[in-house]
Design a protein around this motif. Structure first.
Motif, PDB file in Angstrom:
ATOM      1  N   LEU A  88       0.834  -1.198   0.000  1.00  0.00           N
ATOM      2  CA  LEU A  88       0.000   0.000   0.000  1.00  0.00           C
ATOM      3  C   LEU A  88       0.871   1.251   0.000  1.00  0.00           C
ATOM      4  CD1 LEU A  88      -3.067  -0.612   2.313  1.00  0.00           C
ATOM      5  CD2 LEU A  88      -2.940  -0.627  -0.155  1.00  0.00           C
ATOM      6  N   GLU A 103      -0.753   7.090  -1.971  1.00  0.00           N
ATOM      7  CA  GLU A 103      -1.849   7.578  -2.798  1.00  0.00           C
ATOM      8  C   GLU A 103      -3.099   6.698  -2.720  1.00  0.00           C
ATOM      9  OE1 GLU A 103       0.862   5.061  -5.434  1.00  0.00           O
ATOM     10  OE2 GLU A 103       1.057   6.621  -3.894  1.00  0.00           O
ATOM     11  N   ARG A 104      -3.006   5.529  -2.114  1.00  0.00           N
ATOM     12  CA  ARG A 104      -4.135   4.611  -2.050  1.00  0.00           C
ATOM     13  C   ARG A 104      -4.849   4.758  -0.700  1.00  0.00           C
ATOM     14  NH1 ARG A 104      -2.951  -1.067  -4.738  1.00  0.00           N
ATOM     15  NH2 ARG A 104      -5.182  -0.841  -4.996  1.00  0.00           N
ATOM     16  N   ASN A 105      -5.371   5.927  -0.446  1.00  0.00           N
ATOM     17  CA  ASN A 105      -5.981   6.233   0.841  1.00  0.00           C
ATOM     18  C   ASN A 105      -7.264   5.435   1.092  1.00  0.00           C
ATOM     19  OD1 ASN A 105      -4.022   8.099   1.628  1.00  0.00           O
ATOM     20  ND2 ASN A 105      -4.986   9.732   0.444  1.00  0.00           N
ATOM     21  N   VAL A 118      -8.118   2.402  -0.022  1.00  0.00           N
ATOM     22  CA  VAL A 118      -7.784   1.019   0.323  1.00  0.00           C
ATOM     23  C   VAL A 118      -7.242   0.951   1.748  1.00  0.00           C
ATOM     24  CG1 VAL A 118      -6.417  -1.004  -0.295  1.00  0.00           C
ATOM     25  CG2 VAL A 118      -7.306   0.487  -2.083  1.00  0.00           C
ATOM     26  N   LYS A 119      -6.403   1.925   2.109  1.00  0.00           N
ATOM     27  CA  LYS A 119      -5.873   1.975   3.472  1.00  0.00           C
ATOM     28  C   LYS A 119      -7.003   2.108   4.493  1.00  0.00           C
ATOM     29  CE  LYS A 119      -1.165   3.751   3.023  1.00  0.00           C
ATOM     30  NZ  LYS A 119      -0.240   4.840   3.362  1.00  0.00           N
TER      31      LYS A 119
END
Length: 304
Positions: free
Chosen positions: A165, A168-170, A172-173
């Motif tokens: 992760l 930029e993959r907020n 999904v986080k």
């Protein structure tokens, strides 16, 4: 899903038994089809010795408890080195490792659904009480299965977040963090002493080994906040769950009663062990079943 079918058997054979045998057959089939060079696998000599020892112990189990007990022992014991081999060989690439972590995470959805259904509706598939606390183990035989799947998911979440992760993959986080919270709630409702102790040890190790001491007061603050909004429910549950251990620490009871009486069980098995003849201490008694509640003792009795 397979583990939830534990109470269904056909002619004494369960779906779990079928799965074990199928796994071994699929493993051997892949091994033959791919023609992999086993001698190149790390620790292969050690694994071969281990497998020969298992075969020897299985013969003793057969003499002591019959052919079915022997097959069950061998299948369950040989499962671990096979999985280790598959992990080392077939999950060595980044893409495959990512799939493995995701499978750990996705596998928790099924047990979590039934845990929360039990808590929301009050319906209990299998009644299991510990000092007045009803464990939400869902459709499983006991809390061991449920807690293994949830802990496995937590490990998958931590590893997936750490390796795959990015900033930029907020979204999904955020979703993974929410699932992590649900896993924590699910573990809480299992009322397992082993889980509580393990999570505390994880927290301490993470704080000191990663030199993030601020995590400890943060965790304490979260605990106090949750305890306040639940009107001391969490603290009361912990006192109830660890009542015997608190009494032992206060000198009110002996160690026989701690850990749900396992202290006394271990003492009894240890006493029996000392009285066994030398041959059985060296090569085992062939007893693959028993209420050991301790893998070290189980291995000693089974294989010496």
């Amino acid at each position: 899903v397979i583990a939830s079918t534990w109470k269904y058997e056909f002619s004494g054979i369960s779906l779990i038994d079928v799965f074990f045998v199928l796994f071994i057959l699929i493993f051997l089939g892949r091994l033959l089809a791919k023609k992999e060079k086993l001698y190149e696998i790390p620790y292969m000599n050690l694994f071969l010795i281990y497998i020969f020892v298992l075969i020897f112990i299985s013969i003793k189990v057969h003499i002591n408890g019959g052919i079915l007990s022997s097959i069950e022992f061998l299948a369950k014991s040989i499962y671990s080195p096979f999985c280790f081999y598959l992990g080392a060989v077939h999950f060595s690439r980044e893409k495959d490792t990512k799939s493995l972590f995701l499978s750990f995470i996705l596998a928790v959805i099924f047990p979590l659904i039934f845990i929360f259904i039990q808590k929301i509706t009050g319906y209990t598939w299998r009644y299991h009480e510990t000092r007045g606390l009803i464990r939400a183990q869902g459709v499983y035989h006991d809390v061991v299965s449920a807690r293994i799947f949830i802990m496995q998911a937590l490990i998958g979440i931590f590893l997936y977040r750490h390796y795959f992760l990015h900033k930029e993959r907020n979204l999904v986080k955020f979703l993974i963090t929410q699932l992590c919270v649900l896993c924590g709630i699910g573990l809480y409702f299992l009322y397992s002493k082993a889980i509580i102790v393990t999570l505390v040890l994880w927290l301490l190790l993470f704080s000191f080994l990663r030199k993030r001491i601020y995590v400890l007061p943060l965790a304490l603050g979260i605990f106090i906040f949750l305890n306040l909004i639940t009107e001391s429910r969490i603290l009361l549950d912990m006192r109830t769950l660890f009542a015997r251990e608190i009494e032992y620490a206060g000198g009110k009871i002996s160690s026989d009663y701690v850990l749900a009486g396992r202290g006394g069980i271990w003492k009894q098995y240890s006493k029996e062990w000392k009285e066994l003849p030398i041959s059985e201490k060296l090569f085992g008694t062939g007893r693959s079943h028993g209420y050991f509640h301790n893998d070290f003792l189980r291995v000693l009795y089974t294989g010496g």
